[in-house]
Design a protein around this motif. Structure first.
Motif, PDB file in Angstrom:
ATOM      1  N   ASP A   1      24.268  51.592 -11.866  1.00 37.16           N
ATOM      2  CA  ASP A   1      24.387  50.170 -11.553  1.00 37.16           C
ATOM      3  C   ASP A   1      23.255  49.326 -12.123  1.00 37.16           C
ATOM      4  O   ASP A   1      23.429  48.121 -12.347  1.00 37.16           O
ATOM      5  N   ASP A   2      22.096  49.936 -12.370  1.00 41.23           N
ATOM      6  CA  ASP A   2      20.957  49.155 -12.866  1.00 41.23           C
ATOM      7  C   ASP A   2      21.236  48.563 -14.242  1.00 41.23           C
ATOM      8  O   ASP A   2      20.735  47.485 -14.571  1.00 41.23           O
ATOM      9  N   VAL A   3      22.045  49.267 -15.048  1.00 44.23           N
ATOM     10  CA  VAL A   3      22.416  48.746 -16.373  1.00 44.23           C
ATOM     11  C   VAL A   3      23.911  48.464 -16.471  1.00 44.23           C
ATOM     12  O   VAL A   3      24.389  47.956 -17.485  1.00 44.23           O
ATOM     13  N   ASN A   4      24.642  48.766 -15.416  1.00 49.18           N
ATOM     14  CA  ASN A   4      26.105  48.661 -15.448  1.00 49.18           C
ATOM     15  C   ASN A   4      26.643  48.209 -14.095  1.00 49.18           C
ATOM     16  O   ASN A   4      27.381  48.938 -13.424  1.00 49.18           O
ATOM     17  N   PRO A   5      26.282  46.998 -13.665  1.00 46.81           N
ATOM     18  CA  PRO A   5      26.688  46.544 -12.325  1.00 46.81           C
ATOM     19  C   PRO A   5      28.195  46.368 -12.166  1.00 46.81           C
ATOM     20  O   PRO A   5      28.688  46.352 -11.038  1.00 46.81           O
TER      21      PRO A   5
END
Length: 251
Positions: free
Chosen positions: A95-99
């Motif tokens: 999620d940090d790069v792909n929310p």
């Protein structure tokens, strides 16, 4: 989809209501993309993962798992499909790069999982609420107008400055709490609790990854692969290659 390995054959059924993922994997199989790739990451009691194009010619010491096919797929997360044992799910970046939880264009996992008692399921629900909150924080920090705040957050996170992180979290707390009210917290149904307690699976993944099929035959092969000896990074000591073909059957 038929996956042939040295451990045996796994037959998978694809779901019609996840059409983007279904048509994508059919295209890749027809083009021979998966032939001779490895199951490169195995966690017994959790899942077996494959589909990294870099694994085809990887040497014994190469770290595998970061390869892709040049595109990702929009999430097709359907509450009807959950991570029971044998579920076919798309891999993705965190999620940090792909929310938006977009799926890898090629990498997939098959759930091995374990059985969960009802009290365990309550703990999983609580953990999932925390994951949702963290995901919303990352999505908020990812907005263009919050770029400086995100830089500070990332810096303190990497430096493990918990006091500074807590200060930032307090700043965004009212915004995130308001956003949380727009999301329905995950609650497992009676059917899901029954399946997770009898068949098993990985319930903490529900709502976060796209499930687009399931094992129809060969779950014992999944068990054998999951029990293979692995290195510290989860790669099998002895390569487990796949050959993937199609068989059109009406269920």
């Amino acid at each position: 989809v038929i996956i042939s390995t040295s451990y045996g054959v796994i037959k998978l059924k694809l779901y019609d209501d996840t059409p983007i993922h279904k048509h994508n994997i059919l295209k890749l199989v027809r083009n021979g993309v998966y032939d001779s790739l490895l199951f490169h990451r195995i966690i017994n009691g959790f899942m077996i993962q494959g589909g990294d194009p870099d694994s085809k010619r990887a040497d014994a010491n190469q770290i595998i798992g970061n390869g892709d096919i040049g595109y990702t797929l929009p999430a097709e997360i359907n509450p009807l499909h959950f991570h029971k044992k044998g579920a076919l799910a798309a891999a993705r970046q965190g999620d940090d790069v792909n929310p938006d939880k977009r799926s890898s264009g090629c990498q997939f996992s098959i759930v091995h999982g374990k059985k969960f008692a009802e009290l365990d399921m309550v703990t999983v629900e609580s953990r999932m609420a925390g994951q949702l909150k963290q995901s919303l924080i990352l999505k908020y920090l990812g907005k263009p107008e919050n770029i400086e705040l995100k830089k500070r957050y990332t810096f303190h996170q990497q430096a493990r400055n918990n006091d500074s992180l807590n200060f930032i979290n307090k700043q965004v707390h009212p915004i995130i709490e308001a956003e949380m009210k727009n999301h329905k917290l995950h609650k497992f149904s009676k059917e899901e609790k029954l399946i997770y307690s009898t068949v098993g699976g990985s319930p903490h993944l529900d709502g976060n990854y796209t499930v687009f099929g399931e094992v129809m035959e060969g779950i014992e092969v999944v068990d054998k692969i999951a029990e293979a000896e692995v290195s510290d990074n989860g790669r099998p000591i002895n390569d487990i290659r796949m050959k993937v073909t199609l068989d059109v059957i009406k269920y």
